[in-house]
Design a protein around this motif. Sequence first.
Motif, mmCIF file in Angstrom:
data_model
loop_
_atom_site.group_PDB
_atom_site.id
_atom_site.type_symbol
_atom_site.label_atom_id
_atom_site.label_comp_id
_atom_site.label_asym_id
_atom_site.label_seq_id
_atom_site.Cartn_x
_atom_site.Cartn_y
_atom_site.Cartn_z
ATOM 1 N N MET A 215 -4.335 0.529 9.257
ATOM 2 C CA MET A 215 -5.310 1.128 8.348
ATOM 3 C C MET A 215 -4.851 1.245 6.898
ATOM 4 N N GLY A 216 -3.572 1.502 6.694
ATOM 5 C CA GLY A 216 -3.081 1.599 5.316
ATOM 6 C C GLY A 216 -3.175 0.254 4.616
ATOM 7 N N LEU B 97 7.906 12.843 10.002
ATOM 8 C CA LEU B 97 6.463 12.784 9.749
ATOM 9 C C LEU B 97 6.125 11.590 8.843
ATOM 10 N N THR B 98 6.927 11.446 7.790
ATOM 11 C CA THR B 98 6.692 10.351 6.852
ATOM 12 C C THR B 98 6.777 9.001 7.551
ATOM 13 N N PHE C 211 8.325 15.266 2.462
ATOM 14 C CA PHE C 211 9.699 14.793 2.634
ATOM 15 C C PHE C 211 10.468 14.867 1.307
ATOM 16 N N SER D 29 10.167 16.556 8.129
ATOM 17 C CA SER D 29 9.297 15.897 7.145
ATOM 18 C C SER D 29 9.603 14.400 7.066
ATOM 19 N N PHE D 30 10.880 14.072 7.271
ATOM 20 C CA PHE D 30 11.257 12.669 7.283
ATOM 21 C C PHE D 30 10.564 11.950 8.455
ATOM 22 N N ASN E 174 -6.310 -0.042 1.823
ATOM 23 C CA ASN E 174 -5.891 0.313 0.469
ATOM 24 C C ASN E 174 -6.597 -0.576 -0.548
ATOM 25 N N ILE F 291 -6.919 8.371 3.856
ATOM 26 C CA ILE F 291 -5.727 7.680 4.354
ATOM 27 C C ILE F 291 -4.643 7.635 3.284
ATOM 28 N N LEU G 189 0.045 3.692 9.889
ATOM 29 C CA LEU G 189 -0.866 3.069 8.921
ATOM 30 C C LEU G 189 -0.492 1.623 8.604
ATOM 31 N N ASN G 190 0.693 1.202 9.084
ATOM 32 C CA ASN G 190 1.162 -0.146 8.758
ATOM 33 C C ASN G 190 1.147 -1.082 9.971
ATOM 34 N N TRP H 97 0.821 -1.213 0.000
ATOM 35 C CA TRP H 97 0.000 0.000 0.000
ATOM 36 C C TRP H 97 0.850 1.256 0.000
ATOM 37 N N TRP I 175 -7.579 6.278 -4.848
ATOM 38 C CA TRP I 175 -8.087 5.261 -3.920
ATOM 39 C C TRP I 175 -9.620 5.269 -3.856
ATOM 40 N N PHE J 55 -4.984 -2.231 5.586
ATOM 41 C CA PHE J 55 -6.351 -2.742 5.670
ATOM 42 C C PHE J 55 -7.267 -2.118 4.616
ATOM 43 N N VAL K 80 3.767 8.516 9.848
ATOM 44 C CA VAL K 80 2.559 8.184 9.081
ATOM 45 C C VAL K 80 2.627 6.743 8.597
ATOM 46 N N PHE K 81 3.788 6.355 8.084
ATOM 47 C CA PHE K 81 3.942 4.981 7.605
ATOM 48 C C PHE K 81 3.701 3.991 8.745
#
Lengths: 117, 805
Positions: free
Chosen positions: B30-31, B12-13, A107, B9-10, B35, A96, B20-21, A24, A57, B33, B16-17
Amino acid sequence: MTKSLINFILTFIIAYIFSFFMGWYSVMTASLLTALFIPLKRLAVFFVPFLSIFLLWCIYSYVLSSSNDFILAKKIAVLLPLNGNPYLLILITGLIGGLAAGAAALFGNQLRVVFSK
Amino acid sequence: MKYIKLLASFTLTIIVFYLLNTKIGSIPPMGKFLNPYTGIWQNEINESTEGTIAIKGLKNPVTVHYDSLLVPHVFAENELDLYRTQGYITAKHRLWQMEFQTYAAAGRLSEIIGDKALEYDRQERRRGMVYGAEKAIEDMKQDDETAAYIEAYAEGVNAYISSLDPKRYPVEYKLLDYQPELWSPKKTGLLLMYMTKMLAGRDSDMEFTNVLKLFGEKQFNLLFPDFFDSTEPIIPKDTDWSFIDVPQTPHPDSTSVDFNLDEKLNQPDPDNGSNNWAVSDEKSSSGHAILANDPHLGLNLPNIWFVMQLSTPTHQTYGATIPGALSIISGFNQYIAWGETNATRDVIDWYKIKFNEDRTSYFYDNDWYPVKKRLEEIKIKGKETFIDTVLYTHHGPVVFDKNFRSENEKSGYAMRWIGHLGGNNQKTFIALNRAENYDDYVKAISHWSAPAQNIVFASNTGDIALWIQGRLPNKWEGQGKFVMDGSLPQNDWQGFIPQRFNAHTKNPKRGFVSSANQHPVDENYPFYVFNDGYETYRNRVINDFFNSKDKVSVKDFKTLQNNNYNLKAAELMPYMLEHLNTDEFNSVEKEVYNIAKNWNYNNDITEKGPAVWREWWKSLYQLTWDEFDHDSIALKKPFVYQTIYLLKHHGNHEFMDIKDTPEKETAKDLFLKSFKTAVSRLDEWKDKNGDYNWTNYKKTYAGHLLQALPAFSRFNLPIGGDRNIVNATSENHGPSWKMIVEMSSPPEAYGIYPGGQSGNPGSKYYDNFIDDWANGDYYKLPYLTSINDTTNINSTQTLTPTTND
């Protein structure tokens, strides 16, 4: 404006292609790449890839689900819980994806800033 | 500045990853689940039932016809291919369920859901579930044919798992964030243990011991008689037992032991039971024997049953399978039909064990014997593996000791359970699937050891029969009713009832056979049968029904399976109403009284009477047995039948007195008190929920296997009945498969179950039978007599051998 459009379309296409061989998080890779090569300004850095993936999506999940009468989407929308509303679930799915893409684009944009000077 | 932004920003990325993983608590990743490429959207799909698929290991091509109910009709050239295909097809429709049930059986749920399942897992390990499955597999492997089929089945399951793209993993894997593992014959063994636990995993030895200690032997025998005042046994009363030439084990001088243990293993649902019956050709209005079966189990989604037709050139067998086990379990072929109900025999006994100082040996027959240790490794998601050391004696595992729910350093409680003694249960079904007559049936069932079953039989030649089959210890009178001293050899099981002496009947004079979990035999059967709660209502309604009719038809069978007559209420409520002083009733009490008075004792969906009875009885039972309300010791309250008997015939007995009041109550006082309680409870209920008609009040539901996850469950099903009623549907329990077969040529069969063939909540076949089931309807089962018979067939899939085999 054109740059925004190019970024939007490229993110959309790359994300779709990457999805064949990545999980994903392919949307994060895609938006990171486009951010590296197609510079955008201010809020657009986040929102253009956000919208692109949000749309990807939403459309994709709608297509899959509508052909099956939203049977599972309605149930997952009870589980999460979204009052059993499949459209809300599609919206959340888009949000999402968009969020992930937007964050990775921020980034990517910073990487570009750091390396381009 | 730009480096700070880069870092920010790194971060944050990454955050977020990560969010969601990762599965956080019960929230899925959730990512992953949601996508659309690999998430739940990929499960918005019905199974493909067309085309050609290559399956490794097949000898010949196999044809699978699917009908409109999504029932696969498998046509294979030989049984090896047949069972390989059964494994493949079952996995295709029910993969998550079949795997999850074996995880549950093996005490491995902590691997999936973390340490909240640890206590459950330890209990299942200590119960010897894995130990028992290993024993069973050893025995099954002794038989070349069974071994080969079980192996082929496992390879079939694995052919499906290996071909499965992870994006198509059943939705439950995505929800819980794990992957399927490969199947093995041991898992079939575990599944059979799961059934053994479900149907022969209940006992009350510890509670009975406490009751005996508290009230003494005289009272105990009044409360828990071996036979109730009237019985309607499975094997008719006039049966001649003179052919039995092996005596019951003589009674030794032995008493039960004192003990101080309040913990008990989780018990299976006490309502697990079933109905089955058959009428002979002479009693059938069509001239063909007719057979029916409806197993009462938990109402789950996916349903415990999966319906299939399994055909070879010689046999076309149709019926209900259990995902994970081979062959048809309750069904028919062109020659015979069969079905099971639970025989509920006492096959669990408890022994108090005395250990030496360092718990390396135990005392037995005036000597010390070494204890065997079995290490149970329990993997826990996100935590370190837990290792439980379980001590084994010759009786079996020491379930309770200082490491588990008990304090005492030098003693423990060992479990003797038929589930630990192995056996080749699978062989029974493999043989039944191809049986052609009574002799084949008797031979097939002789392999069955546990859980003991009442196996009904009917054939196309008009024979009917019923055997109570299991490996049953030949106990001395009273053996195993209470916890026994594990050091005395005379307390061991001394042997087994020879299989040919298991109670049975063939073509009885009355023209029908039936069983509904009642007492198997009357007093004349020469072996000891302990009554630990035989059913006493459904059997009488069923037998009365057949006795009242000269001839019966399939239509009568349907009527009987859907019968809502509440005999239990009808045997007590009129008596209670008659002895109720209504003079000082307020208006609400009068209203409820009138509902009760006007009720016809049918638990139909629109009736309010069943709710009144339910509340009244509950409160009465509670008041009657207030002597049993102890916080510190586990006690068994008397069974319903005996309670009603005592209320009606011993209304002045000291047990009727409520201990907390200064007055001396009798049964009649209890009727009034409990009525008033019931009225106020019903009134409260009504304020909150509205009308208490039986649908609303009972709220029958079919719950998803994951603790009835509401999203994947079905609620408020409008269906009548209740426990102890022929239509045994209570809240979450009832007829999990209903089958009626008329043995014409070819057989004509009807069936339905509360669920659907697909295990995928995203499939329209997931729960498509439920409304018709609740309505009491049946599907005519499209039984195919040959591979070329494609009436009612929607699509066909061909499985072929891989070219390099």
